[in-house]
Structure formats: C-alpha cells, structure tokens
Motif scaffolding. Structure first.
Motif, PDB file in Angstrom:
ATOM      1  N   TYR A   1       0.607  -1.213   0.043  1.00  0.00           N
ATOM      2  CA  TYR A   1      -0.208   0.594   0.028  1.00  0.00           C
ATOM      3  C   TYR A   1       0.700   1.182   0.081  1.00  0.00           C
ATOM      4  O   TYR A   1       0.273   2.259  -0.636  1.00  0.00           O
ATOM      5  CB  TYR A   1      -0.760   0.005   1.553  1.00  0.00           C
ATOM      6  CG  TYR A   1      -1.998   0.713   0.498  1.00  0.00           C
ATOM      7  CD1 TYR A   1      -3.427   0.227   0.179  1.00  0.00           C
ATOM      8  CD2 TYR A   1      -2.403   2.104   1.288  1.00  0.00           C
ATOM      9  CE1 TYR A   1      -4.288   0.888  -0.313  1.00  0.00           C
ATOM     10  CE2 TYR A   1      -3.344   3.002   0.824  1.00  0.00           C
ATOM     11  CZ  TYR A   1      -4.388   2.656   0.363  1.00  0.00           C
ATOM     12  OH  TYR A   1      -4.933   3.512   0.209  1.00  0.00           O
TER      13      TYR A   1
ATOM     14  N   CYS B   1      -1.505  11.001  -0.982  1.00  0.00           N
ATOM     15  CA  CYS B   1      -1.920   9.905  -0.099  1.00  0.00           C
ATOM     16  C   CYS B   1       0.126   9.939   1.166  1.00  0.00           C
ATOM     17  O   CYS B   1       0.864  10.246   1.197  1.00  0.00           O
ATOM     18  CB  CYS B   1      -1.544   8.268  -0.591  1.00  0.00           C
ATOM     19  SG  CYS B   1      -1.554   7.149   0.565  1.00  0.00           S
TER      20      CYS B   1
ATOM     21  N   TYR C   1      -3.577   5.255   6.592  1.00  0.00           N
ATOM     22  CA  TYR C   1      -3.210   5.597   5.518  1.00  0.00           C
ATOM     23  C   TYR C   1      -4.463   7.958   5.269  1.00  0.00           C
ATOM     24  O   TYR C   1      -5.083   7.136   5.799  1.00  0.00           O
ATOM     25  CB  TYR C   1      -3.152   5.073   3.811  1.00  0.00           C
ATOM     26  CG  TYR C   1      -2.123   4.236   4.238  1.00  0.00           C
ATOM     27  CD1 TYR C   1      -0.810   4.876   3.649  1.00  0.00           C
ATOM     28  CD2 TYR C   1      -2.261   3.137   4.696  1.00  0.00           C
ATOM     29  CE1 TYR C   1       0.038   4.286   3.615  1.00  0.00           C
ATOM     30  CE2 TYR C   1      -0.565   2.070   4.857  1.00  0.00           C
ATOM     31  CZ  TYR C   1       0.274   2.521   4.109  1.00  0.00           C
ATOM     32  OH  TYR C   1       0.900   1.968   4.148  1.00  0.00           O
TER      33      TYR C   1
ATOM     34  N   ASN D   1      -9.981  10.081   1.885  1.00  0.00           N
ATOM     35  CA  ASN D   1     -10.124   9.020   1.890  1.00  0.00           C
ATOM     36  C   ASN D   1      -9.156   8.085   3.406  1.00  0.00           C
ATOM     37  O   ASN D   1      -8.805   8.818   3.140  1.00  0.00           O
ATOM     38  CB  ASN D   1      -9.830   7.831   0.514  1.00  0.00           C
ATOM     39  CG  ASN D   1      -9.778   6.662   0.684  1.00  0.00           C
ATOM     40  OD1 ASN D   1     -10.510   5.984   1.636  1.00  0.00           O
ATOM     41  ND2 ASN D   1      -9.657   6.205  -0.234  1.00  0.00           N
ATOM     42  N   ASN D   2     -10.130   8.206   4.271  1.00  0.00           N
ATOM     43  CA  ASN D   2      -9.427   7.081   5.386  1.00  0.00           C
ATOM     44  C   ASN D   2      -9.023   5.006   5.362  1.00  0.00           C
ATOM     45  O   ASN D   2     -10.148   4.799   5.129  1.00  0.00           O
ATOM     46  CB  ASN D   2     -10.101   7.850   6.816  1.00  0.00           C
ATOM     47  CG  ASN D   2     -10.217   8.699   7.086  1.00  0.00           C
ATOM     48  OD1 ASN D   2      -8.865   9.912   6.478  1.00  0.00           O
ATOM     49  ND2 ASN D   2     -11.213   9.650   6.599  1.00  0.00           N
ATOM     50  N   VAL D   3      -7.907   5.524   5.410  1.00  0.00           N
ATOM     51  CA  VAL D   3      -7.722   4.025   5.070  1.00  0.00           C
ATOM     52  C   VAL D   3      -6.957   2.912   5.809  1.00  0.00           C
ATOM     53  O   VAL D   3      -5.906   3.273   6.913  1.00  0.00           O
ATOM     54  CB  VAL D   3      -6.471   3.768   3.749  1.00  0.00           C
ATOM     55  CG1 VAL D   3      -6.680   2.512   3.564  1.00  0.00           C
ATOM     56  CG2 VAL D   3      -7.418   4.142   2.574  1.00  0.00           C
ATOM     57  N   SER D   4      -7.247   1.803   6.186  1.00  0.00           N
ATOM     58  CA  SER D   4      -6.670   0.927   7.736  1.00  0.00           C
ATOM     59  C   SER D   4      -6.926  -0.934   6.810  1.00  0.00           C
ATOM     60  O   SER D   4      -7.726  -1.255   6.180  1.00  0.00           O
ATOM     61  CB  SER D   4      -8.092   1.151   8.783  1.00  0.00           C
ATOM     62  OG  SER D   4      -7.305   0.371  10.066  1.00  0.00           O
TER      63      SER D   4
ATOM     64  N   PHE E   1      -8.181  -3.972   3.196  1.00  0.00           N
ATOM     65  CA  PHE E   1      -8.199  -2.439   3.794  1.00  0.00           C
ATOM     66  C   PHE E   1      -9.779  -2.418   3.661  1.00  0.00           C
ATOM     67  O   PHE E   1     -10.213  -2.870   2.739  1.00  0.00           O
ATOM     68  CB  PHE E   1      -7.270  -2.087   2.301  1.00  0.00           C
ATOM     69  CG  PHE E   1      -5.596  -1.983   2.419  1.00  0.00           C
ATOM     70  CD1 PHE E   1      -5.037  -1.366   3.182  1.00  0.00           C
ATOM     71  CD2 PHE E   1      -5.121  -3.191   1.959  1.00  0.00           C
ATOM     72  CE1 PHE E   1      -3.901  -1.604   3.287  1.00  0.00           C
ATOM     73  CE2 PHE E   1      -3.357  -3.369   1.357  1.00  0.00           C
ATOM     74  CZ  PHE E   1      -3.041  -2.515   3.029  1.00  0.00           C
ATOM     75  N   LYS E   2      -9.897  -1.033   4.420  1.00  0.00           N
ATOM     76  CA  LYS E   2     -11.066  -1.048   4.849  1.00  0.00           C
ATOM     77  C   LYS E   2     -11.501   0.754   4.515  1.00  0.00           C
ATOM     78  O   LYS E   2      -9.848   1.113   5.177  1.00  0.00           O
ATOM     79  CB  LYS E   2     -11.541  -1.241   6.181  1.00  0.00           C
ATOM     80  CG  LYS E   2     -12.234  -2.778   5.958  1.00  0.00           C
ATOM     81  CD  LYS E   2     -12.853  -3.496   5.930  1.00  0.00           C
ATOM     82  CE  LYS E   2     -13.021  -4.926   5.608  1.00  0.00           C
ATOM     83  NZ  LYS E   2     -12.857  -5.506   7.395  1.00  0.00           N
ATOM     84  N   GLY E   3     -12.044   1.401   3.921  1.00  0.00           N
ATOM     85  CA  GLY E   3     -11.650   2.588   3.821  1.00  0.00           C
ATOM     86  C   GLY E   3     -13.177   3.566   3.841  1.00  0.00           C
ATOM     87  O   GLY E   3     -14.565   3.157   3.640  1.00  0.00           O
TER      88      GLY E   3
ATOM     89  N   LEU F   1     -14.980   7.040   2.952  1.00  0.00           N
ATOM     90  CA  LEU F   1     -14.641   8.195   2.230  1.00  0.00           C
ATOM     91  C   LEU F   1     -15.290   9.377   2.585  1.00  0.00           C
ATOM     92  O   LEU F   1     -16.893   8.609   2.394  1.00  0.00           O
ATOM     93  CB  LEU F   1     -14.901   7.873   0.759  1.00  0.00           C
ATOM     94  CG  LEU F   1     -14.069   7.134  -0.706  1.00  0.00           C
ATOM     95  CD1 LEU F   1     -13.643   6.067   0.150  1.00  0.00           C
ATOM     96  CD2 LEU F   1     -14.126   7.598  -1.678  1.00  0.00           C
TER      97      LEU F   1
ATOM     98  N   THR G   1     -17.715   3.312   1.880  1.00  0.00           N
ATOM     99  CA  THR G   1     -16.937   2.956   2.142  1.00  0.00           C
ATOM    100  C   THR G   1     -16.885   1.744   1.277  1.00  0.00           C
ATOM    101  O   THR G   1     -16.738   1.171   0.119  1.00  0.00           O
ATOM    102  CB  THR G   1     -17.456   2.492   3.396  1.00  0.00           C
ATOM    103  OG1 THR G   1     -18.638   0.816   2.941  1.00  0.00           O
ATOM    104  CG2 THR G   1     -18.266   2.449   4.422  1.00  0.00           C
TER     105      THR G   1
END
Length: 164
Positions: free
Chosen positions: A35, A56, A63, A81-84, A92-94, A96, A105
């Motif tokens: 990533y 990013c 992220y 966009n929060n990403v984990s 990964f789950k995001g 927006l 999501t």
C-alpha cells in the motif's frame, strides 16, 4: 508374504498423502508494504484546464488521502479517504467523506504486487456492492485507476503521475 508387501505399500502411500498438494499456494503478499506505493502526491488530467490530485500519507498504521481538483487554477476539495488494514480478513477498509457530509465505504486488497482492487460497499458490508474499482501500477511513478458500475461497465479511468 504378498499381504505384508501390500500392507507396507499401503502404509507408505498413506504417510505420503499428507505431503501431496493439488496446487502450489501463491506467495502471501505484504499488503501493508504494497500500500505504500500510494504514498505521495499524484495527479491526473481530467479535462482541458482540470486535474485531480491525490495526496496520500501514512497516519501511524493507517493512511489518509486528501483528494481535490484544480479547475482553472481553483482548488476544490472532493473527498478525504481514511484507509486501514484489517488483519482479521486480510483486506483494506476505506471511508470516503465528502464535503457535503455524504460518505462511501470500500473494501480492497492487492491481488498482485502491482494490482489493487476492491468494491464500494454499503457500510463495510461486502455483500452489498455498489461498484468496483482497480488500481494498476504501471511503474513506481504511474498508476491507472478504473471504476465500474454495478453492471460491470467501465465508467471512469484516470492515469495518475507521481508529482513528488
């Protein structure tokens, strides 16, 4: 004597069954390491006087991606966009978040070292897919992003170039 030999062959065969595999397993990809390819500032031309910019950055083990457009010199926020990474399912789950308060999501993963794909889903529920997306890294300074609707028809494609 023959029954002894048949028994011995059968026992040897059974012990070797645990070592037989139908297919070789693909190597497990380092999702978090891959990533990091998204880190930095990326731009894509979206019109004559317009570009989309994605910034990013790492946020601990997550992220944050700020997305905005520059149209005729004016900066307009599009979404954050929060990403984990969820180690329980290896995806990964995001989340927006748009300036007007709406959100989407998504769930995604690297299936190859240069290919990330996922689905836009309702409230992180993988069974309720709204659309699909793919990011294909051409090299370390370029990737293409393609979106598809529920019918599988391509609705958007952008090519991003790294700025920094």
């Amino acid at each position: 004597m023959k029954s002894f030999i048949y028994t011995l062959i059968t026992i040897c065969f059974l012990f070797n069954l645990s070592n037989i595999e139908a297919q070789t397993k693909p190597p497990k990809l380092n999702q978090m390491g891959l990533y990091k390819q998204f880190n930095g500032t990326w731009k894509a031309e979206i019109g004559a006087d317009s570009i989309e910019v994605r910034e990013c950055r790492e946020f601990g083990f997550a992220y944050v991606i700020d997305v905005y457009r520059i149209i005729k010199g004016e900066k307009i926020p599009v979404y954050i966009n929060n990403v984990s990474y969820d180690a329980t399912d290896g995806k990964f789950k995001g989340f927006l978040l748009y300036p007007n308060g709406t959100y989407f999501t998504w769930i995604g993963t690297f299936t190859k070292s240069n290919y990330f794909s996922g689905n836009i889903v309702f409230n992180f529920m993988p069974e309720v897919v709204w659309s699909e997306f793919h990011a294909d890294f051409i090299n370390s300074n370029e990737f293409s992003c393609t979106n598809f609707n529920q019918a599988g028809e391509q609705i958007l494609e952008m090519k991003f170039i790294k700025m920094e």
